[in-house]
Design an enzyme around this catalytic site. Structure first.
Site, PDB file in Angstrom:
ATOM      1  N   CYS A 169      22.537  27.316  28.644  1.00 42.69           N
ATOM      2  CA  CYS A 169      23.489  28.425  28.630  1.00 42.69           C
ATOM      3  C   CYS A 169      23.856  28.790  27.190  1.00 42.69           C
ATOM      4  CB  CYS A 169      24.702  28.107  29.490  1.00 42.69           C
ATOM      5  SG  CYS A 169      25.698  29.578  29.872  1.00 42.69           S
ATOM      6  N   HIS A 181      22.370  27.272  34.614  1.00 43.63           N
ATOM      7  CA  HIS A 181      22.923  25.914  34.564  1.00 43.63           C
ATOM      8  C   HIS A 181      22.124  25.004  35.504  1.00 43.63           C
ATOM      9  CE1 HIS A 181      26.589  26.477  32.162  1.00 43.63           C
ATOM     10  NE2 HIS A 181      26.579  27.704  32.649  1.00 43.63           N
ATOM     11  N   GLU A 208      22.426  21.926  35.955  1.00 49.69           N
ATOM     12  CA  GLU A 208      23.325  20.948  36.573  1.00 49.69           C
ATOM     13  C   GLU A 208      24.059  21.520  37.785  1.00 49.69           C
ATOM     14  OE1 GLU A 208      26.020  23.107  33.671  1.00 49.69           O
ATOM     15  OE2 GLU A 208      23.890  22.586  33.817  1.00 49.69           O
TER      16      GLU A 208
END
Length: 211
Positions: free
Chosen positions: A79, A185, A187
């Site tokens: 990001c 992202h 994650e």
């Protein structure tokens, strides 16, 4: 050992947990010496490029990142960790970034609709990157999770590994040598996000030793 850079990014704990889940051996650090000697480096990030650059400069990390990337250390920017790699950003007024990747961070066009883009969107993997180790097990069109108002307008088209449509077909993954960066992202991106992180770990382990 993978160095996950701690400069106060809000998504650091989630990135660390996701990397640990895929078996990464890591250390969380803000020490330039540890980053310089690491086997691989991950730069997470949320928020504004100017704030991120200020933190990296204050910690002495801004000078180290170009060194480790030029030395061939496997690197993953996430990001804002992708955006600060560029030459400059227009966010909250023009300002310089790390200038590792030529280009400018620009605001998503108003024609995209709601800004920031928050939610799932597709990766359109470029044909010349479809067999890259980072994309093993990740199909063209895979849905991943985005939270951003700005995108990377890169000059070198040859490093764009995937694009995503949101008012413009912006680069969502760039890869150059041992440098990789993603606008989304991983994650927060479910199985495909974890797969990309696992692929990065495997890719970094397969990297030749630096001389």
């Amino acid at each position: 050992m993978i160095a996950v850079i701690n400069y106060g990014a809000g998504n650091l704990p989630n990135v660390v947990r996701a990397l640990q889940r895929v078996g990464a051996k890591l250390t969380i650090t803000d020490d330039p010496h540890v980053i310089r000697s690491a086997h691989a480096v991950v730069l997470p990030g949320v928020g504004a490029t100017a704030d991120t650059m200020a933190s990296l400069q204050q910690l002495g990390i801004a000078d180290v990142l170009p060194e480790v990337i030029a030395a061939g250390t496997p690197f993953l920017g996430i990001c804002v960790g992708m955006q600060v790699l560029l030459s400059a950003s227009e966010e909250f007024g023009p300002h310089p970034c790390l200038d590792i990747v030529r280009g400018t961070v620009r605001r998503l066009p108003d024609s995209a609709g709601k800004i920031p883009q928050i939610g799932w969107n597709q990766l359109r993997i470029m044909p010349n990157f479809s067999d890259h180790p980072l994309f093993v097990g990740i199909p063209n069109g895979a849905d991943v999770y985005f939270v951003h108002s700005y995108y990377c307008d890169v000059i070198e088209e040859t490093i764009v590994a995937a694009r995503t449509e949101y008012g413009i077909a912006f680069p969502s993954v760039i890869i150059r040598d041992r440098l990789a960066a993603v606008q989304f992202h991983p994650e927060k991106s479910g199985d495909y996000g974890l797969r990309l992180l696992a692929n990065f770990v495997a890719w970094s382990n397969a990297s030749p030793a630096r001389g």
